[in-house]
Design a protein around this motif. Structure first.
Motif, PDB file in Angstrom:
ATOM      1  N   HIS A  78       0.843  -1.192   0.000  1.00 30.07           N
ATOM      2  CA  HIS A  78       0.000   0.000   0.000  1.00 30.07           C
ATOM      3  C   HIS A  78       0.883   1.248   0.000  1.00 30.07           C
ATOM      4  O   HIS A  78       2.097   1.178   0.200  1.00 30.07           O
TER       5      HIS A  78
ATOM      6  N   ILE B 266       0.785   5.304   1.852  1.00 30.19           N
ATOM      7  CA  ILE B 266       0.132   6.019   2.947  1.00 30.19           C
ATOM      8  C   ILE B 266       0.919   7.287   3.255  1.00 30.19           C
ATOM      9  O   ILE B 266       2.147   7.325   3.107  1.00 30.19           O
TER      10      ILE B 266
ATOM     11  N   SER C 266      -4.310   6.612   2.730  1.00 34.06           N
ATOM     12  CA  SER C 266      -3.784   5.310   2.329  1.00 34.06           C
ATOM     13  C   SER C 266      -4.591   4.724   1.180  1.00 34.06           C
ATOM     14  O   SER C 266      -5.800   4.957   1.055  1.00 34.06           O
TER      15      SER C 266
ATOM     16  N   ASN D 232      -5.652   3.782   7.579  1.00 29.37           N
ATOM     17  CA  ASN D 232      -5.607   5.112   8.170  1.00 29.37           C
ATOM     18  C   ASN D 232      -5.855   5.000   9.684  1.00 29.37           C
ATOM     19  O   ASN D 232      -6.645   4.166  10.130  1.00 29.37           O
TER      20      ASN D 232
END
Length: 821
Positions: free
Chosen positions: A612, A614, A657, A663
């Motif tokens: 991911h 972020i 994110s 988050n």
């Protein structure tokens, strides 16, 4: 030839500029240092230097009575008529007639015992007499080496900016200050430096100050890194034996007792030597005390010596300290030498009209142009004359300063030092342009070679460029790291640009970015190094890593005195990594490497999080309540108040994110304090707590990670901010948490009282750690350890026995070995 003529001229001028000059010797014609000399019924005086020479500031002709006072010698008064200047007045002192009365000799208990009892009973009253006063203060600091080595760890030392002669001996530091002291209890001592001089540095400011040498023996302990018990402390009889050597009368008719003090045990934190106590008033008349570096647990030092002399101020009924000499000798790693810090107090006022509003947290400041006073000023104001060696040092270093700061000289030195050497292959190479204050260095990949199961063998090359500006408060820095992993065949790199704005509030900004492998718990700074040996020798791969590509900006600043602000904002692209090698030097039949998943050691090829990106924001403050500070022209230097805990408050936010569940918000607080318990050692505690919000499914690296340890080794000397044997990721949490870390170092208070063991000079250390989370039973660690272990002057080792409990059940017990710096 020119330097010799200049030296003779300067010495001649010094003697002419002084009003009354002379030499003080013993009957054996030996020069006497630190003799106190003053005009009777005045509060201004001077002190002899190491050569027995003095100069006394008397500006007007007339009749004067000059007093010569020296511990162990009879006070001498000379009445003279001065018709012109300069006036020479030499003195020969006779040793004091110290006698013991027959009644005292026949006493069943040494008379010193009752004298000390009386003095202890009046200790607080005498201490309170120093609650309010003003005084003029002079300090001189001197450090010198003898037969210094030419190299250390293969690196050339040189002549230390012209300090060493052909025998590798000489003065490496010489400085002086003249200042005004103001004390209004309970405010701390305030010092205003009006003049400062550093040999060889016309722009320098001396680090000598009154607070550092404010040794008040009416306090229970004297601070020399550790707390040393005063011979007249409330609990002094637990540490000292006393013997009355004799008595004598001073020139004013006061009966003075000379008492020998001896530590009861070899390594007790106690002095040996002599104290002089005034009968009936039970005040200090003077002292001559020693303590070894071994007793003070300052390994490089062989011996400390403190001499103090007092004078009676009849109107205020106070015995005020008028001079102090703090000497020490040292030897470590081939360096041997000595130091002396001379302090002279004069022009006391014990009833000043001070306004508490004029006192602040600033305890030291400099007047404008304090370091620009000329030689005539110093000749007039300096209460203790320079020795010949000190005069030569000023002349030599001041004359070569311009040369050594010139571009041709600096370029010639750089030309030699910038040559590539064979050792640079291992240690890295540095290129300097000293005149332009620029430095470039590149590390050796061999020195940073490590192993982990994700990258296999990997090496890092670091390039670093720094430009310092003229005032040295500001600097600009660029740093880059290039890392290559042989097993995963991956090249990664990061870069950082740093700029510091000043040395007052230390405003600092940096911009960094790139790609690197990151620990799930970045606080485990020594783990990568230990992981190499544990992996290859025992197939224990404790290091767990993920891939982080990022851009980050940091900004730090002290907003107001005691309030520090730290912040960073980053964009992060985080990806899973997996083991790529099972290499081991000694494979174990019953063991194999664990996976790179910190949550599940057997989840090979399974990540603890999804790839991911972020954004992360960190806002943190550190609040040092009651923080005092020193204001130097080139910077502000903070002195945290140990009587009040330091508070840390922080907020961490993950947002934006690509996986919305990642988050989160985290609010955290920490409390730290080191409590000085006088002769009983130090108690240190560190409390932590945090509250997560919207964090049920966040990525594992954003959990709160407890600083555990599975190696039985402590490399960085950090015991108060970590657990001793907690597995690294057992208690990691994304819920509310709390930590307790506490440690008491008795520093000899217990072990020095046990026969035979007290000869070892070890310190007993008790520790407690606790971790509290919502998901687990309370985790507790109890430890007992020994620090200050080693041989001779090498005393930085420590060993602990630790027992760990989860709830009420024992989960582990073991020994922990490490360093204690």
């Amino acid at each position: 030839m020119k330097k010799s003529l200049l030296l003779l001229l300067l010495l001649f001028c010094i003697k002419l500029s002084a009003q009354v000059v002379g030499t003080v010797t013993s009957k054996e014609n030996q020069p006497l240092a630190v003799v106190n000399i003053f005009v009777e019924n005045t509060r201004k005086g001077t002190t002899t230097n190491n050569d027995g020479y003095y100069q006394l500031d008397i500006k007007n002709t007339g009749n004067y009575t000059v007093v010569f006072q020296y511990l162990g010698f009879k006070t001498l008064k000379k009445t003279v008529t001065i018709n012109s200047f300069p006036f020479t007045l030499d003195a020969v002192l006779e040793e004091e007639d110290i006698s013991l009365d027959e009644v005292l000799l026949d006493a069943k208990e040494d008379p010193a015992i009752q004298i000390i009892r009386n003095t202890i009973a009046k200790r607080k009253e005498n201490l309170e007499k120093y609650n309010t006063y003003t005084a003029d203060f002079y300090s001189r600091g001197l450090l010198q080496l003898k037969d210094a080595p030419e190299k250390i760890f293969g690196q050339e030392i040189g002549d230390l900016e012209g300090s060493l002669d052909s025998t590798r001996s000489g003065i490496i530091y010489l400085s002086e200050t003249i200042s005004k002291l103001e004390k209004l209890s309970p405010k701390p001592l305030k010092e205003t430096i009006t003049a400062s001089k550093v040999s060889g540095n016309s722009n320098g400011f001396s680090f000598n100050n009154a607070t550092d040498v404010d040794f008040n023996f009416y306090e229970n302990t004297i601070s020399l890194e550790t707390e040393i018990v005063s011979p007249i402390a409330d609990f002094a009889f637990n540490y000292y034996n006393y013997k009355l050597v004799g008595t004598f009368y001073d020139d004013s008719g006061h009966l003075v007792n000379k008492i020998e003090v001896l530590p009861k045990r070899k390594n007790d934190k106690a002095f040996d030597g002599f104290i002089y106590i005034v009968e009936d008033q039970w005040s200090l008349f003077g002292l001559e005390l020693n303590i070894t570096g071994q007793q003070a647990q300052i390994a490089p030092v062989d011996l400390f010596t403190i001499n103090q002399s007092f004078s009676y101020f009849e109107d205020e009924n106070v015995w005020g300290k008028i001079s102090q000499i703090f000497d020490f000798t040292f030897g470590f790693m081939g360096f041997n030498g000595s130091g002396r810090f001379t302090a002279v107090y004069s022009d006391y006022d014990f009833n000043p009209n001070l306004d508490k509003n004029n006192f602040s947290r600033e305890i030291l400041s400099f007047k404008d142009n304090a370091n620009k006073k000329d030689s005539l000023y110093w000749q007039e104001k300096r209460p203790v004359p320079l020795t010949d060696a000190e005069v030569k040092d000023y002349i030599k270093k001041d004359s070569i300063q311009l040369v050594r700061e010139s571009q041709p000289y600096l370029d010639s030195v750089d030309q030699v030092e910038n040559k590539f050497k064979l050792g640079d292959i291992l240690g890295g190479y540095t290129y300097k342009n000293s005149f332009k204050k620029k430095t470039f260095s590149i590390s050796s990949p061999i020195s940073a070679l490590q192993f982990n199961t994700v990258q296999g063998w990997n090496g890092t090359v670091t390039a670093d460029y720094t430009k310092r500006y003229k005032d040295s408060e500001k600097y600009f820095n660029i740093k880059s790291d290039v890392n290559y992993g042989f097993a995963d065949d991956r090249l990664r790199g990061t870069g950082t640009i740093n700029y510091r704005f000043n040395n007052k509030n230390r405003a600092y900004i940096s911009l960094s970015g790139g790609s690197k492998v990151e620990q799930f718990n970045p606080s485990l700074t020594s783990l990568p190094l230990l992981n190499t040996s544990y992996s290859l020798w025992a197939e224990k791969n404790y290091l767990k890593l993920y891939d982080r590509s990022y851009v980050q900006v940091n900004y730090n600043q002290e907003l107001v005195n005691g309030l520090h602000f730290y912040s960073n904002l980053s964009y992060n692209n985080r990806k899973s990594l997996f083991n790529t090698t099972d290499q081991a030097w000694y494979p174990k039949a019953d063991r194999e490497y664990t996976s790179n998943n910190p949550v599940n050691p057997t989840a090979y090829g399974v990540s603890s999080f999804a790839n991911h990106h972020i954004y992360k924001l960190n806002l943190n403050t550190r609040i040092n309540f009651g923080q005092n500070y020193l204001s130097y022209p080139n910077g502000k230097y903070n002195i945290p108040n140990s009587k009040i805990p330091t508070l840390f408050l922080g907020y961490e936010k993950g947002f934006g994110s690509s996986i919305s569940n990642y988050n989160f918000d985290l609010f955290k607080a920490q409390l730290y304090q080191n409590v000085n318990l006088s002769n009983k050692g130090d108690l240190t505690y560190f409390l932590k707590a945090g509250v997560f919000n919207n964090a049920e499914h966040i990525a594992f690296m954003d959990y709160h990670q407890f600083n555990g340890n599975q190696t039985n080794i402590v490399m960085d000397g950090n015991y108060i901010n970590s657990f001793k044997i907690l597995p690294y990721y057992d208690l990691s949490t994304n819920n509310n948490y709390a930590e307790i870390h506490a440690e008491h170092n008795f520093k000899g208070y217990i072990l020095n009282k046990i026969p035979l063991i007290n000869k070892l000079n070890y310190n007993l250390v008790l520790g407690y750690n606790a971790a509290l989370t919502k998901e687990n039973k309370p985790y507790n660690e109890f430890s007992i350890g020994l620090s200050n272990l080693g041989w001779g002057k090498v005393r930085f080792l420590r060993v602990d026995y630790v027992r760990a409990y989860s709830g009420s059940g024992l989960v582990n017990d073991t020994f922990l070995f490490g360093f204690s710096f």
